[in-house]
Motif scaffolding. Sequence first.
Motif: not given
Length: 289
Positions: A134-158
């Motif tokens: 919605k936002v970047m389309g108004a500025y002439g950019y198209n968002i192709e893909h978004i990937l959540m590559v990694d989720i890293i909790p705190d070391a103590s939580v892991r």
Amino acid sequence: MGNLCCMACVDQASIGVVERWGRFDKMAQPGFHFFNPLAGECLAGLLSTRISSLDVRIETKTKDNVFVQMLCSIQYRVIKENADDAFYELQNPKEQIQAFVFDVVRAHVPRMTLDELFEQKGDVAKTVLEELEKVMGAYGYNIEHILMVDIIPDASVRKAMNEINAAQRLQLANVYKGEAEKILQVKKAEAEAEAKYLGGVGVAKQRQAITDGLRENILNFSNKVDGTSAKEVMDLIMVTQYFDTIKDLGNSSKNTTVFIPHGPGHVRDIGSQIRNGMMEAGSAQLNVE
């Protein structure tokens, strides 16, 4: 100031922005172009139409107050039809995209627990994609893909999560071990019960055989020796068995002293006990029949 060159070549994966007297005039497609400097034409700049990738690392907090770092990869490209907006509207598109990603993720993730975040990270990526489009389309950019590559909790939580997982597996192993021991004890008890039952049957048959043998011996002795009664024959057999028993104790005592009351009176008492036992056994057998 514009480029005073009168000719330029636009690469295949690019698009050129042409200005006339400092104002946007048209887009230059890939190829070789001539510009008239006297008419104020110039190539103001080039924009790549290739897909670009931006990695954003976000630190946020979940609903259960666990701080996590999320690595998000955004793939975007310039929309050729709106390349002028992409060229003039945003000075630094990467910073703009990163700012919107921060805003969307930090608004969405705190409503989820850590487990839900791992399970629904695709939903988070979809939400970020919808907002950025919605936002970047108004500025002439198209968002192709978004990937959540990694989720890293705190070391103590892991570490705590690993300990919880290990404890659950240990608990399950103890349950299986307990069930196996239970089955073993049940089978052992069943085997002992069966052994005792068979032992009782054997003792009963042994006693019945002894009784039948004594009865047969008494009848044979009474028939062959005239003037003897069954009582006298029974006393003789019991005295004989009594001395045989003492002999067996002496042979198998292994130097252990056994004190046995001895004398005619005691032998008479033993005979009375055996006779009473035989009478009770015979009576019980008649009742059963």
